[in-house]
Design a protein around this motif. Structure first.
Motif, PDB file in Angstrom:
ATOM      1  N   VAL A  54       0.800  -1.213   0.098  1.00 12.56           N
ATOM      2  CA  VAL A  54       0.107  -0.099  -0.059  1.00 12.56           C
ATOM      3  C   VAL A  54       1.127   1.334  -0.072  1.00 12.56           C
ATOM      4  CG1 VAL A  54      -1.743   1.397   1.241  1.00 12.56           C
ATOM      5  CG2 VAL A  54      -1.920  -1.149   1.101  1.00 12.56           C
ATOM      6  N   LEU A  55       1.816   1.187   0.591  1.00 13.42           N
ATOM      7  CA  LEU A  55       2.855   2.409   0.999  1.00 13.42           C
ATOM      8  C   LEU A  55       3.514   2.526  -0.375  1.00 13.42           C
ATOM      9  CD1 LEU A  55       4.411   4.391   2.602  1.00 13.42           C
ATOM     10  CD2 LEU A  55       5.811   2.917   3.294  1.00 13.42           C
ATOM     11  N   ARG A  56       3.887   1.468  -1.001  1.00 11.09           N
ATOM     12  CA  ARG A  56       4.706   1.469  -2.322  1.00 11.09           C
ATOM     13  C   ARG A  56       3.767   2.275  -3.567  1.00 11.09           C
ATOM     14  NH1 ARG A  56       3.693  -1.950  -6.117  1.00 11.09           N
ATOM     15  NH2 ARG A  56       5.349  -1.527  -7.868  1.00 11.09           N
ATOM     16  N   ASP A  57       2.397   1.637  -3.247  1.00  9.34           N
ATOM     17  CA  ASP A  57       1.729   2.368  -4.675  1.00  9.34           C
ATOM     18  C   ASP A  57       1.234   3.766  -4.147  1.00  9.34           C
ATOM     19  OD1 ASP A  57       1.184  -0.120  -5.433  1.00  9.34           O
ATOM     20  OD2 ASP A  57      -0.795  -0.707  -4.427  1.00  9.34           O
ATOM     21  N   VAL A  58       0.904   4.310  -2.939  1.00  8.80           N
ATOM     22  CA  VAL A  58       1.111   5.590  -2.697  1.00  8.80           C
ATOM     23  C   VAL A  58       2.215   6.470  -3.209  1.00  8.80           C
ATOM     24  CG1 VAL A  58       1.102   7.345  -0.873  1.00  8.80           C
ATOM     25  CG2 VAL A  58      -0.495   5.332  -0.742  1.00  8.80           C
ATOM     26  N   VAL A  59       3.332   6.062  -2.898  1.00  6.12           N
ATOM     27  CA  VAL A  59       4.704   6.566  -3.343  1.00  6.12           C
ATOM     28  C   VAL A  59       4.828   6.572  -5.061  1.00  6.12           C
ATOM     29  CG1 VAL A  59       7.126   6.409  -3.414  1.00  6.12           C
ATOM     30  CG2 VAL A  59       5.935   6.176  -1.315  1.00  6.12           C
ATOM     31  N   LEU A  60       4.427   5.636  -5.544  1.00  7.02           N
ATOM     32  CA  LEU A  60       4.235   5.731  -6.958  1.00  7.02           C
ATOM     33  C   LEU A  60       3.341   6.682  -7.522  1.00  7.02           C
ATOM     34  CD1 LEU A  60       4.678   1.842  -7.628  1.00  7.02           C
ATOM     35  CD2 LEU A  60       6.140   3.287  -8.241  1.00  7.02           C
ATOM     36  N   GLU A  61       2.408   6.933  -6.886  1.00  4.79           N
ATOM     37  CA  GLU A  61       1.400   7.812  -7.360  1.00  4.79           C
ATOM     38  C   GLU A  61       1.635   9.273  -6.917  1.00  4.79           C
ATOM     39  OE1 GLU A  61      -2.632   6.753  -5.841  1.00  4.79           O
ATOM     40  OE2 GLU A  61      -2.347   4.782  -6.563  1.00  4.79           O
ATOM     41  N   SER A  62       2.693   9.347  -6.086  1.00  2.83           N
ATOM     42  CA  SER A  62       2.713  10.834  -5.689  1.00  2.83           C
ATOM     43  C   SER A  62       4.288  11.297  -6.023  1.00  2.83           C
ATOM     44  CB  SER A  62       3.011  10.733  -4.179  1.00  2.83           C
ATOM     45  OG  SER A  62       1.754  10.046  -3.569  1.00  2.83           O
ATOM     46  N   VAL A  63       4.984  10.705  -6.475  1.00  2.32           N
ATOM     47  CA  VAL A  63       6.573  11.139  -6.960  1.00  2.32           C
ATOM     48  C   VAL A  63       6.263  12.311  -7.938  1.00  2.32           C
ATOM     49  CG1 VAL A  63       8.694  10.563  -7.963  1.00  2.32           C
ATOM     50  CG2 VAL A  63       7.595   9.126  -6.312  1.00  2.32           C
ATOM     51  N   SER A  64       7.251  13.505  -7.621  1.00  7.89           N
ATOM     52  CA  SER A  64       7.262  14.470  -8.743  1.00  7.89           C
ATOM     53  C   SER A  64       8.491  14.164  -9.595  1.00  7.89           C
ATOM     54  CB  SER A  64       7.507  15.843  -7.863  1.00  7.89           C
ATOM     55  OG  SER A  64       7.763  16.709  -8.816  1.00  7.89           O
ATOM     56  N   CYS A  65       8.430  14.414 -10.801  1.00  8.70           N
ATOM     57  CA  CYS A  65       9.662  14.268 -11.747  1.00  8.70           C
ATOM     58  C   CYS A  65      10.278  15.509 -12.248  1.00  8.70           C
ATOM     59  CB  CYS A  65       8.973  13.654 -12.768  1.00  8.70           C
ATOM     60  SG  CYS A  65       8.395  11.948 -12.677  1.00  8.70           S
TER      61      CYS A  65
END
Length: 158
Positions: A54-65
């Motif tokens: 769940v934490l991994r999915d949240v991070v993947l959706e949130s990262v700024s490039c």
């Protein structure tokens, strides 16, 4: 025979579960695929007892490039081979526990730059999805700081 069956099965299950969880926490994901060759992402941490997935999915959706001209110029300096980003979100279980998000960027085997910040009060009391803004802010600051360093004439990789 009973002993072997009883304890052997328990030992086998223990190693099987440990192997699966170790794989889930050590894998990397590809992010920012639209810039050069992208960035390899590794997610660490715990969020109040929620599963790591769940934490991994949240991070993947949130990262700024990297997005602006200055950020893209700075990214070009570290883009080959693809850099590695490590994001760690820590929020201990318990009411009122303060957590943190840490973002570190590595390139060519060297530490490039990092950001660390406390989780917002809202993120400390909600589900992992409430930490999206904190992760996005930390990664945006990281790219901005890297761009500022390169704009000052300093090397991208210290």
């Amino acid at each position: 025979m009973k002993w072997t069956l009883r304890y052997g099965l328990a030992i086998l299950m223990t190693f099987g579960v440990a192997g699966c969880s170790a794989h889930a926490e050590t894998g990397t994901d590809e992010i920012c695929k639209t810039v050069e060759h992208g960035v390899r992402l590794h997610v660490d941490g715990v969020y109040g007892g929620y599963p790591h997935s769940v934490l991994r999915d949240v991070v993947l959706e949130s990262v700024s490039c990297p997005s602006g001209q200055a950020e893209m110029r700075a990214f070009d300096a570290i883009a080959v081979p693809p850099p590695h980003m490590r994001i760690a979100v820590m929020r201990p279980t318990g009411q009122g526990q303060q957590g943190s998000v840490s973002v570190m960027l590595f390139s060519q085997g060297h530490f490039v730059i990092g950001e660390r910040m406390a989780l917002s009060p809202f993120s400390r009391s909600q589900s992992p999805f409430s930490v999206k803004a904190d992760i996005n802010l930390a990664t945006a600051r990281l790219w901005d700081d890297l761009a500022a360093r390169v704009a000052q004439g300093k090397p991208a990789i210290p």
